[in-house]
Write a protein that holds these residues in place. Structure first.
Motif, PDB file in Angstrom:
ATOM      1  N   ALA A 769      53.179  58.911 -15.842  1.00 14.19           N
ATOM      2  CA  ALA A 769      53.235  58.068 -17.123  1.00 14.19           C
ATOM      3  C   ALA A 769      53.598  58.920 -18.068  1.00 14.19           C
ATOM      4  O   ALA A 769      54.515  58.409 -19.152  1.00 14.19           O
ATOM      5  CB  ALA A 769      51.622  58.030 -17.376  1.00 14.19           C
ATOM      6  N   LEU A 770      53.615  60.347 -18.158  1.00 17.95           N
ATOM      7  CA  LEU A 770      54.287  61.140 -19.051  1.00 17.95           C
ATOM      8  C   LEU A 770      55.814  61.155 -19.216  1.00 17.95           C
ATOM      9  O   LEU A 770      56.577  60.983 -19.962  1.00 17.95           O
ATOM     10  CB  LEU A 770      53.850  62.705 -18.828  1.00 17.95           C
ATOM     11  CG  LEU A 770      54.458  63.659 -19.642  1.00 17.95           C
ATOM     12  CD1 LEU A 770      54.060  63.545 -21.195  1.00 17.95           C
ATOM     13  CD2 LEU A 770      53.968  65.117 -19.173  1.00 17.95           C
ATOM     14  N   TYR A 771      56.318  61.180 -17.947  1.00 19.13           N
ATOM     15  CA  TYR A 771      57.898  60.912 -17.714  1.00 19.13           C
ATOM     16  C   TYR A 771      58.285  59.683 -18.237  1.00 19.13           C
ATOM     17  O   TYR A 771      59.438  59.568 -18.776  1.00 19.13           O
ATOM     18  CB  TYR A 771      58.188  61.175 -16.353  1.00 19.13           C
ATOM     19  CG  TYR A 771      58.157  62.514 -15.667  1.00 19.13           C
ATOM     20  CD1 TYR A 771      58.528  63.648 -16.623  1.00 19.13           C
ATOM     21  CD2 TYR A 771      57.743  62.693 -14.458  1.00 19.13           C
ATOM     22  CE1 TYR A 771      58.510  64.763 -16.082  1.00 19.13           C
ATOM     23  CE2 TYR A 771      57.759  64.223 -13.737  1.00 19.13           C
ATOM     24  CZ  TYR A 771      58.004  65.152 -14.811  1.00 19.13           C
ATOM     25  OH  TYR A 771      58.201  66.717 -14.478  1.00 19.13           O
ATOM     26  N   ALA A 779      47.432  60.724 -20.814  1.00 20.08           N
ATOM     27  CA  ALA A 779      46.315  61.246 -21.310  1.00 20.08           C
ATOM     28  C   ALA A 779      45.060  60.995 -20.402  1.00 20.08           C
ATOM     29  O   ALA A 779      44.282  61.686 -20.273  1.00 20.08           O
ATOM     30  CB  ALA A 779      46.246  61.064 -22.841  1.00 20.08           C
ATOM     31  N   ALA A 780      44.992  59.713 -20.516  1.00 22.22           N
ATOM     32  CA  ALA A 780      43.586  59.096 -19.839  1.00 22.22           C
ATOM     33  C   ALA A 780      43.601  59.758 -18.250  1.00 22.22           C
ATOM     34  O   ALA A 780      42.606  60.314 -17.942  1.00 22.22           O
ATOM     35  CB  ALA A 780      43.646  57.803 -19.822  1.00 22.22           C
ATOM     36  N   HIS A 781      44.608  59.671 -17.510  1.00 22.65           N
ATOM     37  CA  HIS A 781      44.638  60.193 -16.322  1.00 22.65           C
ATOM     38  C   HIS A 781      44.538  61.741 -16.317  1.00 22.65           C
ATOM     39  O   HIS A 781      43.629  62.104 -15.243  1.00 22.65           O
ATOM     40  CB  HIS A 781      45.981  59.741 -15.689  1.00 22.65           C
ATOM     41  CG  HIS A 781      46.196  58.546 -15.467  1.00 22.65           C
ATOM     42  ND1 HIS A 781      45.447  57.772 -14.542  1.00 22.65           N
ATOM     43  CD2 HIS A 781      47.395  57.577 -15.582  1.00 22.65           C
ATOM     44  CE1 HIS A 781      46.147  56.443 -14.213  1.00 22.65           C
ATOM     45  NE2 HIS A 781      47.055  56.515 -15.049  1.00 22.65           N
ATOM     46  N   PHE A 782      44.855  62.597 -17.218  1.00 29.59           N
ATOM     47  CA  PHE A 782      44.791  63.942 -17.364  1.00 29.59           C
ATOM     48  C   PHE A 782      43.311  64.347 -17.289  1.00 29.59           C
ATOM     49  O   PHE A 782      42.855  65.221 -17.014  1.00 29.59           O
ATOM     50  CB  PHE A 782      45.866  64.626 -18.270  1.00 29.59           C
ATOM     51  CG  PHE A 782      47.054  64.441 -17.585  1.00 29.59           C
ATOM     52  CD1 PHE A 782      47.475  64.753 -16.342  1.00 29.59           C
ATOM     53  CD2 PHE A 782      48.229  64.342 -18.601  1.00 29.59           C
ATOM     54  CE1 PHE A 782      48.807  64.945 -16.081  1.00 29.59           C
ATOM     55  CE2 PHE A 782      49.553  64.296 -18.140  1.00 29.59           C
ATOM     56  CZ  PHE A 782      49.838  64.566 -16.822  1.00 29.59           C
ATOM     57  N   GLU A 783      42.681  63.520 -18.288  1.00 25.93           N
ATOM     58  CA  GLU A 783      41.252  63.918 -18.976  1.00 25.93           C
ATOM     59  C   GLU A 783      40.446  63.509 -17.782  1.00 25.93           C
ATOM     60  O   GLU A 783      39.654  64.323 -17.533  1.00 25.93           O
ATOM     61  CB  GLU A 783      40.851  62.930 -19.873  1.00 25.93           C
ATOM     62  CG  GLU A 783      41.575  63.309 -21.294  1.00 25.93           C
ATOM     63  CD  GLU A 783      41.374  64.465 -21.872  1.00 25.93           C
ATOM     64  OE1 GLU A 783      40.288  65.284 -21.301  1.00 25.93           O
ATOM     65  OE2 GLU A 783      41.932  64.996 -22.800  1.00 25.93           O
ATOM     66  N   TYR A 784      40.759  62.493 -16.771  1.00 27.00           N
ATOM     67  CA  TYR A 784      39.855  62.129 -15.788  1.00 27.00           C
ATOM     68  C   TYR A 784      40.026  63.712 -14.845  1.00 27.00           C
ATOM     69  O   TYR A 784      38.871  63.954 -13.967  1.00 27.00           O
ATOM     70  CB  TYR A 784      40.175  60.858 -15.073  1.00 27.00           C
ATOM     71  CG  TYR A 784      39.675  60.725 -13.398  1.00 27.00           C
ATOM     72  CD1 TYR A 784      38.322  60.200 -13.533  1.00 27.00           C
ATOM     73  CD2 TYR A 784      40.430  61.161 -12.495  1.00 27.00           C
ATOM     74  CE1 TYR A 784      37.970  60.077 -12.275  1.00 27.00           C
ATOM     75  CE2 TYR A 784      39.987  60.873 -11.146  1.00 27.00           C
ATOM     76  CZ  TYR A 784      38.525  60.232 -11.185  1.00 27.00           C
ATOM     77  OH  TYR A 784      38.023  60.281 -10.081  1.00 27.00           O
ATOM     78  N   VAL A 801      46.233  70.726 -14.828  1.00 28.94           N
ATOM     79  CA  VAL A 801      46.062  69.619 -15.987  1.00 28.94           C
ATOM     80  C   VAL A 801      46.237  70.164 -17.383  1.00 28.94           C
ATOM     81  O   VAL A 801      46.703  69.259 -17.975  1.00 28.94           O
ATOM     82  CB  VAL A 801      44.696  68.966 -15.360  1.00 28.94           C
ATOM     83  CG1 VAL A 801      44.508  67.742 -16.616  1.00 28.94           C
ATOM     84  CG2 VAL A 801      44.437  68.559 -14.076  1.00 28.94           C
ATOM     85  N   LEU A 802      45.804  71.166 -17.385  1.00 31.02           N
ATOM     86  CA  LEU A 802      46.022  71.551 -18.947  1.00 31.02           C
ATOM     87  C   LEU A 802      47.407  71.851 -19.227  1.00 31.02           C
ATOM     88  O   LEU A 802      47.807  71.638 -20.482  1.00 31.02           O
ATOM     89  CB  LEU A 802      45.322  73.161 -19.272  1.00 31.02           C
ATOM     90  CG  LEU A 802      43.503  73.101 -19.158  1.00 31.02           C
ATOM     91  CD1 LEU A 802      43.294  74.565 -18.985  1.00 31.02           C
ATOM     92  CD2 LEU A 802      43.215  72.432 -20.442  1.00 31.02           C
ATOM     93  N   CYS A 803      48.247  72.181 -18.318  1.00 31.31           N
ATOM     94  CA  CYS A 803      49.570  72.376 -18.440  1.00 31.31           C
ATOM     95  C   CYS A 803      50.166  70.899 -19.060  1.00 31.31           C
ATOM     96  O   CYS A 803      51.040  70.495 -20.017  1.00 31.31           O
ATOM     97  CB  CYS A 803      50.473  72.692 -17.240  1.00 31.31           C
ATOM     98  SG  CYS A 803      50.713  74.550 -16.753  1.00 31.31           S
ATOM     99  N   VAL A 808      51.441  66.244 -23.043  1.00 32.93           N
ATOM    100  CA  VAL A 808      51.321  64.844 -23.563  1.00 32.93           C
ATOM    101  C   VAL A 808      50.966  65.148 -25.063  1.00 32.93           C
ATOM    102  O   VAL A 808      51.571  64.374 -25.944  1.00 32.93           O
ATOM    103  CB  VAL A 808      50.033  64.388 -23.251  1.00 32.93           C
ATOM    104  CG1 VAL A 808      49.361  63.208 -23.927  1.00 32.93           C
ATOM    105  CG2 VAL A 808      50.125  63.971 -21.401  1.00 32.93           C
ATOM    106  N   ARG A 809      50.240  66.141 -25.635  1.00 34.39           N
ATOM    107  CA  ARG A 809      49.921  66.463 -26.966  1.00 34.39           C
ATOM    108  C   ARG A 809      51.360  66.725 -27.646  1.00 34.39           C
ATOM    109  O   ARG A 809      51.656  66.278 -28.904  1.00 34.39           O
ATOM    110  CB  ARG A 809      49.055  67.544 -27.142  1.00 34.39           C
ATOM    111  CG  ARG A 809      47.646  67.626 -26.316  1.00 34.39           C
ATOM    112  CD  ARG A 809      46.998  66.250 -26.778  1.00 34.39           C
ATOM    113  NE  ARG A 809      46.912  65.496 -27.968  1.00 34.39           N
ATOM    114  CZ  ARG A 809      46.556  64.562 -28.321  1.00 34.39           C
ATOM    115  NH1 ARG A 809      46.429  63.510 -27.565  1.00 34.39           N
ATOM    116  NH2 ARG A 809      46.588  63.909 -29.840  1.00 34.39           N
ATOM    117  N   LEU A 810      52.114  67.415 -26.955  1.00 35.96           N
ATOM    118  CA  LEU A 810      53.510  67.598 -27.558  1.00 35.96           C
ATOM    119  C   LEU A 810      54.133  66.390 -27.867  1.00 35.96           C
ATOM    120  O   LEU A 810      54.889  66.286 -28.625  1.00 35.96           O
ATOM    121  CB  LEU A 810      54.407  68.515 -26.529  1.00 35.96           C
ATOM    122  CG  LEU A 810      55.561  69.186 -27.120  1.00 35.96           C
ATOM    123  CD1 LEU A 810      55.316  70.215 -28.298  1.00 35.96           C
ATOM    124  CD2 LEU A 810      56.474  69.866 -25.993  1.00 35.96           C
ATOM    125  N   ALA A 811      54.066  65.484 -26.726  1.00 36.70           N
ATOM    126  CA  ALA A 811      54.979  64.373 -26.855  1.00 36.70           C
ATOM    127  C   ALA A 811      54.317  63.432 -28.131  1.00 36.70           C
ATOM    128  O   ALA A 811      54.917  62.748 -28.638  1.00 36.70           O
ATOM    129  CB  ALA A 811      54.890  63.351 -25.630  1.00 36.70           C
TER     130      ALA A 811
END
Length: 976
Positions: A769-771, A779-784, A801-803, A808-811
């Motif tokens: 999703a990020l790509y 973000a939703a997938h990563f938080e899970y 996941v933090l990476c 995501v936050r950068l985007a």
């Protein structure tokens, strides 16, 4: 020649002026004293008058007391250097510099030695010597030294350095390192855009790398620049090269043109023929026929002979003998390949062409991917050479055609069980069994005249029982020769018993099996068991440790056992600690296992032990590479403990040397209780896929296991296999395929309760999703995934996941949060002692630092990551990091460095990472080239990238369309 020496006073001018006495650094004094010292050093021992030194320091603006100042400077320098070095006599000065004490002198000696090496065609040594000379530079020559003399010398030394660089690149091209030097040449032409020789070299490197359009764009750019800046046209050499590229002249692929001002380089002369047998017997008329055909080849004629016959008829032995007989007629070399046409997996012409081209002197980076392009390059490379090609054990004419030279003066000799009536222009020769007389001659040469003389009738019976097949006769005679207590009659009796022979002894392949039966029948029971069971594994060969696992024996006993099988010629020792079956012998061993192995379950147990060995050992490698990763705690249990490694390097060596065997074992272990362990083996060897060396094999094996697991209804295996397949698709940039696979993974994982799969799937889906710029979904997938890994106490999973959350936050523009997340990830990995995965965190942190404008820090962080990826053999991520370094350089307004890094990324991402990643690199490369004024080449890069993005239906297409539109109004005249 080493520099600097460890004793005496020595000087450096290839960089800042520096002086040492032993290990002590000596001050060069004031600026003017350094200028005077420079003037004396570069006179190379010749004397200088005071007036000459005044001119060197001040030129036309000499002061009134210049001579007095020179005297003062001389006194200070003499005191600093010590007695005996700076000599003054009658108002003249000289500096006595010892041999090898000045870096410039050493560089000149190295360059001269390089020229001598190149003159005798020792190109690798010549290139190394030039490299040693260039290594002596440490920045700008005479940096910071004032005065007109120093300035003139600075210009002279820079010009000489560039000439050395051109010579070095010239030799790199002759050595076939085309793709590797594109990056260097891109940076050099950006720094020296009017230096036409560099442009010629870049055009040739691009063309040999398969980038013809870019090569022509370089010409268009430099032609426009010369017209704008100097009002002149390109010189003749550059124009001629453009013409040759437009015509796709084949000579450009293997030799520099005379117009490019290069010396001749003798191409490699491969000598690949197997050894001929000392006891070759008979076949006189056929030997004469083939020798006449091959020896009569003229410069305009391609000689082509196809030798056919049944298995065991001695086709290879005869062909090798004939090839050695005529080898002097082919002074440019002999190529050989076993095409494995009788086995289940015949050699692919594409792979064979790659091996041939490397043997003929081409680098991997200059070898194209497609069969058609490789075949064309192969024929062009052989143009003008006299080379003999022996294609052994061919399956059919279709397999052979791409491997045939296309030039006169060469010859091809082919062996096959099939008569190649559809091979145009071939001289067909059928090889039948031996005559009784020839068979007896061969038998007697091996066994010995003394043993055969009194039992001639028995010997003829043995030959008849072998069906007069040379291979069968040779093996039977060798066994008898090794058994001194046997008589020929003993062997005759054993062969006469039809229960000891296959019924098909007299026909086709079965004659070979009968011979193998004879050898197998001589084995002791423990040898026979090993012979049968080791033949079950699909890998190309087997290591001693793996064989010990199959046989359930200690390594020392296994080595003795395998070496005894080598003595029987039923097994080959390909390298210390590695063994291999001939394809036909392997098939026979498996037939024996089906027939003789008791109890029948022993076959599955042997494969289970091999799978256990591979899984347990691969899990150890995985743990070494990923300390603290809990995946290994969730693998299927194994009865084998696996190998123990002393260090990380040894673990990686094992993984990559066993790569093909690991994947082959996983692929064939898809039945019953083996399936889950096979899937887990794929899971812990994902580095094979990311390395790029095994990507295709890894993907196809994952697909096969997915299908098998689903067919068997094993939900746990289905979920894991489908996840492995999805991860492989992600590495190739096939993001839509990952999403399509995700439902399959999730359904199976939920049904089986496999939380490990669900956690990792969420992380993977977030990455996709990020790509695809679906940042909220990511973000939703990563938080899970983050919650799941933390709940499981999986610190490496949490760091991963933090990476990703950082990106995501950068985007989303939240650079502050992105920075803290990336730093937290780095800290976790460092606390665990991570290596490759820790590099991923540094990679993510480098992206954030780039965005916030901390370019120097970003560059340092990414270089740390790149070094770790390189050590871990992660070619994909090493290439991606070069791409990110190109982005940093571009943001830091360093387009020349950006283009060089982008070229390095392209070279590494060939065949790995997929077209999507390649298009991203081309986009950045185009931006860098455009910033350098190379608009035509930039547009070629963007057009290639746009084609890729359009085919993938990627969102990046609009960005490329905008870039092309913005440059559409600029001049992009086609090269004439």
């Amino acid at each position: 020649m080493s520099w600097p020496p460890t004793e005496g006073v020595r000087f450096a001018v290839l960089g800042p002026l520096r002086v040492w006495r032993g290990s002590e650094v000596v001050s060069g004094g004031s600026q003017m004293e350094r200028a005077l010292l420079t003037a004396l050093l570069l006179r190379e021992g010749r004397v200088a008058t005071a007036d000459e030194l005044v001119d060197a320091l001040w030129g036309q603006e000499r002061p009134r007391r210049g001579r007095t100042a020179v005297g003062t400077y001389v006194s200070r320098i003499r005191k600093a250097l010590g007695p005996g070095l700076l000599v003054r006599e009658s108002g003249r000065y000289a500096l006595n510099v010892g041999q090898g004490a000045l870096d410039l002198g050493v560089a000149q000696d190295l360059a001269a030695e390089s020229e001598r090496a190149r003159a005798v065609d020792d190109l690798p040594r010549a290139r190394a010597l030039i490299g040693s000379a260039l290594d002596l530079w440490d920045g700008e020559s005479l940096a910071g030294v004032p005065g007109p003399f120093a300035e003139a010398q600075r210009v002279r030394l820079e010009e000489w350095r560039l000439q050395l660089v051109e010579a070095q690149v010239d030799m790199d091209l002759d050595l076939g390192n085309h793709a590797e030097v594109v990056s260097q040449l891109t940076a050099l032409t950006a720094a020296h855009p009017l230096r036409e020789r560099l442009c010629e070299l870049l055009m040739l490197a691009l063309y040999r790398s398969g980038r013809r359009a870019e090569a022509l764009a370089v010409y268009a750019d430099v032609r426009r620049l010369l017209a704008d800046e100097l009002g002149v046209d390109p010189r003749a050499g550059l124009k001629e090269l453009q013409r040759l590229i437009l015509q796709a002249d084949g000579s450009l692929l293997h030799a520099l043109q005379p117009s490019l001002e290069t010396g001749p380089t003798e191409p490699p002369r491969p000598s690949q023929l197997p050894a001929t047998v000392s006891d070759f017997t008979g076949r006189a008329s056929i030997v004469r026929e083939l020798t006449d055909v091959l020896s009569a080849v003229e410069s305009r004629v391609l000689a082509l002979s196809a030798l056919g016959g049944m298995g065991g008829a001695g086709k290879t032995t005869l062909a090798v003998h004939v090839a050695h007989t005529v080898r002097l007629q082919f002074p440019d070399g002999q190529l050989y390949v076993d095409l494995a046409g009788t086995g289940p997996q015949a050699a692919e012409p594409n792979a064979v062409l790659g091996a041939f081209l490397r043997s003929l002197g081409l680098a991997d980076s200059s070898i194209p991917d497609s069969l058609e392009e490789r075949a064309a390059l192969y024929r062009a490379t052989l143009e003008g050479r006299r080379v003999l090609v022996l294609l052994d054990n061919a399956r059919n004419a279709a397999q052979v055609r791409p491997l045939l030279p296309g030039t006169g003066g060469c010859a091809a000799l082919i062996t096959s069980r099939n008569r190649m009536v559809d091979l145009e222009g071939a001289r067909l020769v059928d090889l039948d069994v031996m005559s009784p007389e020839e068979g007896l001659q061969l038998f007697t040469k091996i066994v010995g005249e003394e043993r055969v003389a009194g039992e001639r009738r028995a010997a003829l019976d043995v030959i008849a029982a072998c069906g007069f097949l040379p291979l069968a006769i040779r093996i039977a005679a060798s066994r008898l020769a090794a058994r001194r207590t046997w008589t020929v009659s003993t062997l005759t009796v054993r062969l006469a018993d039809e229960r000891r022979r296959l019924d098909e002894l007299q026909a086709g392949d079965l004659a070979v099996k009968a011979t193998f039966e004879l050898g197998y029948g001589q084995l002791e029971p423990f040898q026979a068991r090993a012979f049968r069971l080791l033949g079950l594994a699909d890998g190309p060969d087997i290591s001693l440790a793996a064989a010990a696992a199959v046989l359930d024996l200690p390594v020392e006993a296994t080595e003795d056992l395998l070496e005894s099988l080598v003595d029987t010629s039923l097994l080959e020792s390909v390298a210390p600690g590695r063994y291999r079956y001939h394809d036909l012998v392997r098939l026979y061993a498996r037939a024996c296992a089906e027939r003789d192995e008791q109890p029948p379950m022993e076959k599955e147990m042997a494969m289970s032990r091999l799978l256990d060995f591979y899984l347990a050992t691969a899990a150890r490698v995985y743990t070494i590479e990923r300390p603290g990763n809990q995946l290994v705690d969730h693998l299927e249990p194994t009865a084998h403990n696996g190998l123990i490694f002393r260090d990380r390097q040894g673990a990686l060596d094992w993984l990559y040397s066993e790569g093909w065997c690991l994947l082959a074992c996983a692929r064939q272990s898809s039945a019953g209780t083996l399936l889950r362990r096979a899937v887990d083996l794929m899971w812990v060897t994902r580095d094979l896929s990311e390395s790029g060396a095994f990507s295709k094999q890894f993907e196809s094996t994952a697909v096969a296991l997915c299908d098998t697991a689903e067919a068997l209804g094993d939900l746990r295996a289905t979920g894991r296999a489908a996840l492995v397949f999805a991860e492989a698709q992600s590495l190739l940039g096939r993001f839509d395929a990952v999403e399509q696979q995700a439902d399959r993974v999730l359904m199976a994982a939920e049904a089986s309760g496999d939380t490990q799969v669900m956690h990792r799937l969420a992380n993977l889906r977030g990455t996709v999703a990020l790509y695809q710029n679906r940042n909220e979904d990511a973000a939703a997938h990563f938080e899970y995934a983050l919650d799941a890994f933390r709940l499981d106490g999986d610190r490496p999973g949490e760091a991963s996941v933090l990476c990703n959350l950082s990106r995501v936050r950068l985007a989303l523009g939240d650079t502050s949060r992105a920075l803290s997340l990336a730093e937290e990830s780095v800290a976790i990995y460092d606390s665990l002692g991570m290596s490759v995965r820790g590099a991923n965190a540094r990679y993510a942190l480098g992206l954030v630092l780039t965005r916030v404008g901390r370019h120097s820090e970003a560059r340092n962080m990414l270089n740390e990551a790149r070094s770790i990826f390189q050590d871990g053999r992660q070619r994909l991520w090493e290439g991606q990091t070069y791409f990110r370094l190109a982005e940093v350089d571009l943001a830091d307004q360093r387009p020349r460095e950006s283009a060089a890094h982008a070229e390095q990324a392209l070279a590494l991402l060939t065949d790995v990472g997929g077209e999507w990643r390649r298009a991203n690199v081309l986009t950045v490369l185009g931006r860098a080239l455009n910033a350098l004024g190379q608009t035509d080449r930039a547009r070629i890069c963007w057009q290639d990238a746009l084609s890729i993005f359009d085919e993938l239906n990627s969102v990046e297409s609009q960005e490329l369309q905008d870039l092309l539109a913005d440059t559409a109004t600029s001049s992009s005249r086609n090269a004439m």
